[in-house]
Motif scaffolding. Structure first.
Motif, short mmCIF file in Angstrom:
data_model
loop_
_atom_site.label_atom_id
_atom_site.label_comp_id
_atom_site.label_asym_id
_atom_site.label_seq_id
_atom_site.Cartn_x
_atom_site.Cartn_y
_atom_site.Cartn_z
N LEU A 34 33.09 39.78 37.00
CA LEU A 34 33.14 39.03 38.25
C LEU A 34 32.83 39.94 39.43
N LYS A 35 33.42 41.12 39.46
CA LYS A 35 33.19 42.07 40.55
C LYS A 35 31.74 42.51 40.60
N MET A 42 32.16 29.99 36.77
CA MET A 42 32.95 30.69 35.76
C MET A 42 33.76 29.66 34.98
N ALA A 61 40.15 36.03 40.88
CA ALA A 61 38.77 35.59 41.05
C ALA A 61 38.55 35.03 42.45
N SER A 65 35.70 36.85 44.57
CA SER A 65 34.48 36.07 44.83
C SER A 65 34.86 34.63 45.19
N THR A 68 32.67 31.66 43.98
CA THR A 68 32.47 31.36 42.57
C THR A 68 33.28 30.11 42.21
N VAL A 70 35.19 27.98 39.74
CA VAL A 70 35.91 28.23 38.49
C VAL A 70 36.33 26.90 37.87
#
Length: 118
Positions: A34-35, A42, A61, A65, A68, A70
Motif C-alpha cells: 500500500l505504501k 484494495m 490504509a 492512502s 484507496t 477498500v
C-alpha cells in the motif's frame, strides 16, 4: 490469508479490468505494498491469520492512502463487523463464500463503480 483465493481474484481482476493486481499474504506485506503502490482499490479480509486483523489494516490504509477504495471480502458475516468496517472507511463489505457469478456480476460491478469515483 487464502493463497488460492488471492490467486483467483488477481487473475480475475487483471483480466476483467486490464490492470495490475498485487496480492499480499500478510498484513505487513499488504501495508508495505500500500505504501509503495498507493493503489486505487484494495480487497481486504477481516481475518488475516496474523497479529493484525483486517480492521487494523483498514485503519492504517486510511492513514497511508486515504483515496484507496477498500472493499472488505470476508467470511465474517455479522452486523457489528460490517458496521465497524464501514465506520473505518471501507466502501463495501462482501461476504464469502461467493460464486463466480456473484463475483462476476456483483463484486466486479461494485469495484468498478468505486474505482471510477474520484
Amino acid at each position: 490469508d487464502e493463497a488460492d483465493l488471492c490467486k483467483m481474484l488477481r487473475e480475475h481482476f487483471e483480466a476483467r479490468f486490464d490492470c495490475d493486481v498485487f496480492t499480499a499474504s500478510t498484513a505487513k506485506e499488504a501495508l508495505d505494498l500500500l505504501k509503495t503502490l498507493l493503489p486505487e482499490g484494495m480487497l481486504l479480509d477481516v481475518n488475516l491469520g496474523s497479529r493484525l486483523n483486517g480492521f487494523d489494516v483498514l485503519t492504517r490504509a486510511r492513514q497511508i492512502s486515504p483515496t484507496t477504495k477498500v472493499i472488505m471480502v470476508t467470511g465474517v458475516n455479522d452486523m457489528p463487523s460490517i458496521e465497524k468496517a464501514m465506520s473505518l472507511g471501507a466502501v463495501d463489505y462482501v461476504t464469502k463464500p461467493f460464486t463466480v457469478e456473484y463475483l462476476e456480476d456483483t463484486v466486479a460491478a461494485k469495484i468498478a463503480a468505486h474505482l471510477m469515483v474520484p
